[in-house]
Design an enzyme around this catalytic site. Structure first.
Site, mmCIF file in Angstrom:
data_model
loop_
_atom_site.group_PDB
_atom_site.id
_atom_site.type_symbol
_atom_site.label_atom_id
_atom_site.label_comp_id
_atom_site.label_asym_id
_atom_site.label_seq_id
_atom_site.Cartn_x
_atom_site.Cartn_y
_atom_site.Cartn_z
ATOM 1 N N ARG A 158 3.285 -0.149 32.483
ATOM 2 C CA ARG A 158 2.030 -0.887 32.317
ATOM 3 C C ARG A 158 1.969 -2.053 33.287
ATOM 4 O O ARG A 158 2.979 -2.688 33.570
ATOM 5 C CB ARG A 158 1.928 -1.401 30.885
ATOM 6 C CG ARG A 158 1.125 -0.476 30.002
ATOM 7 C CD ARG A 158 1.202 -0.864 28.562
ATOM 8 N NE ARG A 158 0.910 -2.273 28.298
ATOM 9 C CZ ARG A 158 0.876 -2.789 27.078
ATOM 10 N NH1 ARG A 158 1.097 -2.014 26.038
ATOM 11 N NH2 ARG A 158 0.618 -4.069 26.901
ATOM 12 N N ARG A 193 2.865 -13.654 27.793
ATOM 13 C CA ARG A 193 2.486 -12.961 26.552
ATOM 14 C C ARG A 193 3.298 -13.470 25.370
ATOM 15 O O ARG A 193 2.784 -13.592 24.252
ATOM 16 C CB ARG A 193 2.650 -11.450 26.731
ATOM 17 C CG ARG A 193 1.574 -10.863 27.643
ATOM 18 C CD ARG A 193 1.959 -9.533 28.222
ATOM 19 N NE ARG A 193 2.132 -8.507 27.218
ATOM 20 C CZ ARG A 193 2.831 -7.388 27.407
ATOM 21 N NH1 ARG A 193 3.413 -7.164 28.562
ATOM 22 N NH2 ARG A 193 2.924 -6.510 26.452
HETATM 23 P P1 ADP Z 1 1.654 -5.551 23.332
HETATM 24 O O1 ADP Z 1 1.707 -5.050 21.945
HETATM 25 O O2 ADP Z 1 2.667 -4.945 24.227
HETATM 26 O O3 ADP Z 1 1.557 -7.052 23.439
HETATM 27 P P2 ADP Z 1 -1.117 -4.726 23.546
HETATM 28 O O4 ADP Z 1 -1.270 -3.391 24.117
HETATM 29 O O5 ADP Z 1 -1.313 -4.923 22.078
HETATM 30 O O6 ADP Z 1 0.295 -5.217 24.026
HETATM 31 O O7 ADP Z 1 -2.089 -5.752 24.277
HETATM 32 C C1 ADP Z 1 -2.196 -5.828 25.673
HETATM 33 C C2 ADP Z 1 -3.208 -6.889 26.062
HETATM 34 O O8 ADP Z 1 -4.506 -6.544 25.548
HETATM 35 C C3 ADP Z 1 -2.935 -8.277 25.488
HETATM 36 O O9 ADP Z 1 -2.035 -9.023 26.287
HETATM 37 C C4 ADP Z 1 -4.331 -8.887 25.480
HETATM 38 O O10 ADP Z 1 -4.736 -9.286 26.775
HETATM 39 C C5 ADP Z 1 -5.201 -7.698 25.090
HETATM 40 N N1 ADP Z 1 -5.398 -7.596 23.637
HETATM 41 C C6 ADP Z 1 -4.964 -6.590 22.818
HETATM 42 N N2 ADP Z 1 -5.327 -6.820 21.548
HETATM 43 C C7 ADP Z 1 -6.004 -8.003 21.542
HETATM 44 C C8 ADP Z 1 -6.618 -8.796 20.516
HETATM 45 N N3 ADP Z 1 -6.612 -8.424 19.226
HETATM 46 N N4 ADP Z 1 -7.214 -9.958 20.893
HETATM 47 C C9 ADP Z 1 -7.248 -10.349 22.171
HETATM 48 N N5 ADP Z 1 -6.673 -9.666 23.176
HETATM 49 C C10 ADP Z 1 -6.054 -8.496 22.877
#
Ligand code: ADP
Ligand code: ADP
Length: 225
Positions: free
Chosen positions: A164, A175
């Site tokens: 990713r 993050r």
């Molecule tokens: P991980 O679980 O590896 O942190 P995700 O796939 O859940 O990654 O999320 C990747 C990105 O998508 C986050 O860093 C953010 O930018 C965005 N994102 C995902 N879910 C949300 C949410 N509920 N609110 C705001 N941003 C989100």
């Protein structure tokens, strides 16, 4: 039949997606991953995807107004009538409150918040080694901890595996900061609500799965009493 309305909570890389995919088949629930939905929008080049991608690439949260409507609408859909597995949402208190309000409106309640705990140092190794199937983002591997049978190829559908864009060390650090600042307070939020269940994410994927599955099975029995 009672509902199973579940949230997967934990830092990035804790194993939420890995476990949600297993629980999806165990309990026949839709796996609703905000990250996967957003990445599909980015890949399709939609307006929403264009707005979201700059935040995602920087490791920041996408603004609530983009996410909240998307998810409150999604849990009201037909396939989520008997429950859902939310993965990656809510990520701050405003999102948690919006979800509570949406469920109240639907006359439903949260069954449990499944927290997978993993320390920061392990997170960096996990995310740096994560590989995801280009065809189905729910097929997740790790170069050391959960390698595919053939390097770079998905066991399930033979597609290529990729890294990713946001699984780079500098973005991972951001993050994690965002997680501690904005998402971690939800642990206390759901503890107060009485729905929090904790799991040791340092165990193997099979062990974590066995623990969560047993807990969810018990909750379902209790809901049916
Ligand atoms: P991980 O679980 O590896 O942190 P995700 O796939 O859940 O990654 O999320 C990747 C990105 O998508 C986050 O860093 C953010 O930018 C965005 N994102 C995902 N879910 C949300 C949410 N509920 N609110 C705001 N941003 C989100
Ligand atoms: P999240 O959805 O919380 O961001 P993932 O499910 O995508 O996390 O897992 C992150 C990485 O860690 C993936 O490479 C996955 O294969 C690996 N992983 C998941 N669970 C475990 C575990 N229990 N032990 C070791 N590695 C794991």
């Amino acid at each position: 039949m009672s509902e199973l309305n579940l949230i997967m909570l934990g830092p990035p890389g804790a194993g939420k997606g890995t476990q949600a995919e297993r629980l999806r088949t165990d309990f026949n629930l839709p796996h609703i991953s905000t990250g996967d939905i957003l990445r599909a929008e980015v890949a399709d080049g939609t307006e929403l995807g264009r707005k979201a991608s700059e935040f995602m690439n920087a490791g920041k949260l996408v603004p609530d107004e983009v996410i909240v409507g998307m998810i409150t609408g999604r849990v009201a859909e037909g396939d989520a009538r008997d429950g859902f597995l939310l993965d990656g949402f809510p990520r701050n208190e405003a999102q948690a409150e919006a979800l509570d309000a949406a469920l109240l409106e639907l006359d439903r309640h949260l069954t449990a918040t499944l927290l997978i705990e993993v320390p920061d140092d392990d997170i960096v190794r996990r995310l740096a080694g994560r590989r995801v199937c280009v065809k189905n983002a729910a097929h997740i591997y790790h170069v050391d901890f959960d390698p595919p049978k053939h390097e770079g190829v998905c066991d399930q559908d033979g597609s290529r595996l990729e890294q990713r864009a946001d699984d780079r060390e500098d973005v991972i650090r951001t993050r994690l900061e965002v997680y501690h600042e904005q998402t971690e307070p939800l642990i206390a939020y759901y503890d107060r609500a009485g729905t929090l269940r904790r799991f040791d994410g340092l165990r193997s994927p099979d062990e974590v799965h066995a623990h969560i599955r047993a807990t969810v099975a018990t909750l379902r029995l209790e809901e049916n009493l």
